[in-house]
Design a protein around this motif. Sequence first.
Motif, mmCIF file in Angstrom:
data_model
loop_
_atom_site.group_PDB
_atom_site.id
_atom_site.type_symbol
_atom_site.label_atom_id
_atom_site.label_comp_id
_atom_site.label_asym_id
_atom_site.label_seq_id
_atom_site.Cartn_x
_atom_site.Cartn_y
_atom_site.Cartn_z
ATOM 1 N N SER A 1 0.847 -1.186 0.000
ATOM 2 C CA SER A 1 0.000 0.000 0.000
ATOM 3 C C SER A 1 0.883 1.237 0.000
ATOM 4 C CB SER A 1 -0.911 0.010 1.227
ATOM 5 O OG SER A 1 -1.704 1.181 1.254
ATOM 6 N N ILE A 2 0.779 2.052 -1.057
ATOM 7 C CA ILE A 2 1.611 3.252 -1.133
ATOM 8 C C ILE A 2 0.818 4.513 -0.799
ATOM 9 C CG2 ILE A 2 3.158 2.240 -2.833
ATOM 10 C CD1 ILE A 2 1.716 3.948 -4.959
ATOM 11 N N PHE A 3 -0.494 4.378 -0.759
ATOM 12 C CA PHE A 3 -1.340 5.545 -0.537
ATOM 13 C C PHE A 3 -2.661 5.073 0.036
ATOM 14 C CE2 PHE A 3 -5.055 7.640 -2.464
ATOM 15 C CZ PHE A 3 -4.926 8.930 -1.987
ATOM 16 N N SER A 4 -3.089 5.685 1.139
ATOM 17 C CA SER A 4 -4.413 5.393 1.676
ATOM 18 C C SER A 4 -4.922 6.624 2.408
ATOM 19 C CB SER A 4 -4.378 4.188 2.623
ATOM 20 O OG SER A 4 -3.578 4.461 3.759
ATOM 21 N N LYS A 5 -6.232 6.758 2.436
ATOM 22 C CA LYS A 5 -6.818 7.905 3.118
ATOM 23 C C LYS A 5 -8.232 7.559 3.551
ATOM 24 C CE LYS A 5 -8.937 10.194 -0.868
ATOM 25 N NZ LYS A 5 -8.843 11.265 -1.867
ATOM 26 N N SER A 6 -8.738 8.351 4.476
ATOM 27 C CA SER A 6 -10.153 8.325 4.811
ATOM 28 C C SER A 6 -10.720 9.701 4.481
ATOM 29 C CB SER A 6 -10.362 7.990 6.288
ATOM 30 O OG SER A 6 -9.694 8.921 7.113
ATOM 31 N N VAL A 7 -12.031 9.771 4.322
ATOM 32 C CA VAL A 7 -12.658 11.023 3.905
ATOM 33 C C VAL A 7 -13.788 11.383 4.856
ATOM 34 C CG1 VAL A 7 -12.099 10.629 1.475
ATOM 35 C CG2 VAL A 7 -14.317 9.892 2.364
ATOM 36 N N THR A 8 -14.168 12.644 4.800
ATOM 37 C CA THR A 8 -15.351 13.107 5.511
ATOM 38 C C THR A 8 -16.390 13.504 4.476
ATOM 39 O OG1 THR A 8 -16.233 14.799 7.002
ATOM 40 C CG2 THR A 8 -14.249 15.382 5.754
ATOM 41 N N THR A 9 -17.446 12.724 4.366
ATOM 42 C CA THR A 9 -18.436 12.948 3.314
ATOM 43 C C THR A 9 -19.318 14.158 3.592
ATOM 44 O OG1 THR A 9 -19.922 11.349 4.382
ATOM 45 C CG2 THR A 9 -18.487 10.528 2.621
ATOM 46 N N GLU A 10 -19.183 14.751 4.790
ATOM 47 C CA GLU A 10 -19.953 15.960 5.095
ATOM 48 C C GLU A 10 -19.409 17.182 4.362
ATOM 49 O OE1 GLU A 10 -18.704 13.952 7.412
ATOM 50 O OE2 GLU A 10 -20.530 12.956 8.137
ATOM 51 N N ILE A 11 -18.171 17.084 3.843
ATOM 52 C CA ILE A 11 -17.552 18.221 3.155
ATOM 53 C C ILE A 11 -17.291 17.841 1.702
ATOM 54 C CG2 ILE A 11 -15.605 19.814 3.095
ATOM 55 C CD1 ILE A 11 -15.200 19.332 6.056
ATOM 56 N N LYS A 12 -17.881 18.595 0.774
ATOM 57 C CA LYS A 12 -17.646 18.358 -0.644
ATOM 58 C C LYS A 12 -16.224 18.762 -1.004
ATOM 59 C CE LYS A 12 -22.455 19.241 -1.966
ATOM 60 N NZ LYS A 12 -23.349 20.126 -2.753
ATOM 61 N N GLY A 13 -15.589 17.942 -1.859
ATOM 62 C CA GLY A 13 -14.219 18.200 -2.253
ATOM 63 C C GLY A 13 -14.112 18.986 -3.546
ATOM 64 N N ILE A 14 -12.881 19.150 -4.012
ATOM 65 C CA ILE A 14 -12.598 19.931 -5.215
ATOM 66 C C ILE A 14 -13.233 19.296 -6.447
ATOM 67 C CG2 ILE A 14 -10.705 20.683 -6.724
ATOM 68 C CD1 ILE A 14 -9.029 20.932 -4.098
ATOM 69 N N TYR A 15 -13.285 17.962 -6.480
ATOM 70 C CA TYR A 15 -13.882 17.255 -7.613
ATOM 71 C C TYR A 15 -15.247 16.676 -7.251
ATOM 72 C CZ TYR A 15 -9.468 17.466 -10.223
ATOM 73 O OH TYR A 15 -8.356 17.889 -10.912
ATOM 74 N N ALA A 16 -16.032 17.405 -6.470
ATOM 75 C CA ALA A 16 -17.318 16.901 -5.987
ATOM 76 C C ALA A 16 -18.244 16.476 -7.114
ATOM 77 C CB ALA A 16 -18.000 17.958 -5.119
ATOM 78 N N ASN A 17 -18.202 17.175 -8.251
ATOM 79 C CA ASN A 17 -19.121 16.893 -9.354
ATOM 80 C C ASN A 17 -18.499 16.057 -10.466
ATOM 81 O OD1 ASN A 17 -21.319 18.393 -8.277
ATOM 82 N ND2 ASN A 17 -20.310 20.280 -8.903
ATOM 83 N N GLN A 18 -17.283 15.537 -10.235
ATOM 84 C CA GLN A 18 -16.579 14.834 -11.302
ATOM 85 C C GLN A 18 -16.683 13.318 -11.144
ATOM 86 O OE1 GLN A 18 -15.658 17.013 -13.642
ATOM 87 N NE2 GLN A 18 -16.433 18.495 -12.141
ATOM 88 N N ASN A 19 -16.457 12.611 -12.256
ATOM 89 C CA ASN A 19 -16.428 11.157 -12.250
ATOM 90 C C ASN A 19 -15.320 10.660 -11.333
ATOM 91 O OD1 ASN A 19 -15.201 8.495 -13.520
ATOM 92 N ND2 ASN A 19 -17.339 8.579 -14.168
ATOM 93 N N LYS A 20 -15.527 9.508 -10.715
ATOM 94 C CA LYS A 20 -14.565 9.011 -9.735
ATOM 95 C C LYS A 20 -13.191 8.718 -10.335
ATOM 96 C CE LYS A 20 -15.965 4.103 -9.985
ATOM 97 N NZ LYS A 20 -16.561 2.987 -9.210
ATOM 98 N N LEU A 21 -13.114 8.474 -11.656
ATOM 99 C CA LEU A 21 -11.833 8.173 -12.287
ATOM 100 C C LEU A 21 -11.053 9.422 -12.700
ATOM 101 C CD1 LEU A 21 -12.857 5.154 -14.557
ATOM 102 C CD2 LEU A 21 -11.366 5.080 -12.551
#
Length: 246
Positions: free
Chosen positions: A163-183
């Motif tokens: 594993s070279i990269f892992s993270k957790s997120v907070t879904t209460e806050i929209k991110g920079i790519y909130a409206n973009q495709n997951k890829l």
Amino acid sequence: MKNIISSLLLVSLFALVACSKNDDDATINDVTIRNPKKVILNTYSNQGNLTNTVLYEFSYNEKSLLSTVKITDVDGVKNRTINYNSEDRISQITQTSGNNAKILTVTYTGENATLSISGETNPYLFTYSSSNNSYDYSNGTDNGTFFFGENDNLIEIISENASIFSKSVTTEIKGIYANQNKLTAFFFSFLNNGEFLFFDRNAMSTLSFDGVNYIINNESENGSLTYYNMINATTQIKIVDVIIIY
């Protein structure tokens, strides 16, 4: 993929622009926030000194999907154009810098995808697994798996069984790519700008890269991310901060 992230975190000898968060507070609208217009990404040395600034400027099509990205840093200006197919999936990304151009072409078979890179012989094959919302990727020499979590945020990349990269997120806050495709962020990473580390559909809450843990401090307005920083959990030194302007 590991080298893509590492290159963005390397110490630079020059700073393009020195920006503080307070300088841009007045530009953030007190209305419903949808798509960012600009993002300022500052990186810092292990001693906490500003080493580089990258400015991202975004434009969108009528469906709120990214259509162009202008990237300005110490190396100059890169212009990125994104095209979509009839299903609103990315079909081509063209990035130009001076007289140089790099083109990514993507085709799909169901949820699987093939990504071809101009100037390279072997395309990347992406094979989707619905059981754990992941893709195996390979071009014959570079291979691994990347996983999506809640709200289709990229949460882990495994390469060479580590594993070279892992993270957790907070879904209460929209991110920079909130409206973009997951890829989107992962495809952009092939252009060596590391967006899959810094930009996603929701804000990060924890991050681990190459065995190092980082503390994430987020600020938001109206449910959308406006600022965050990354602090090395061991040294307590800030290595990145990001300002989002709407």
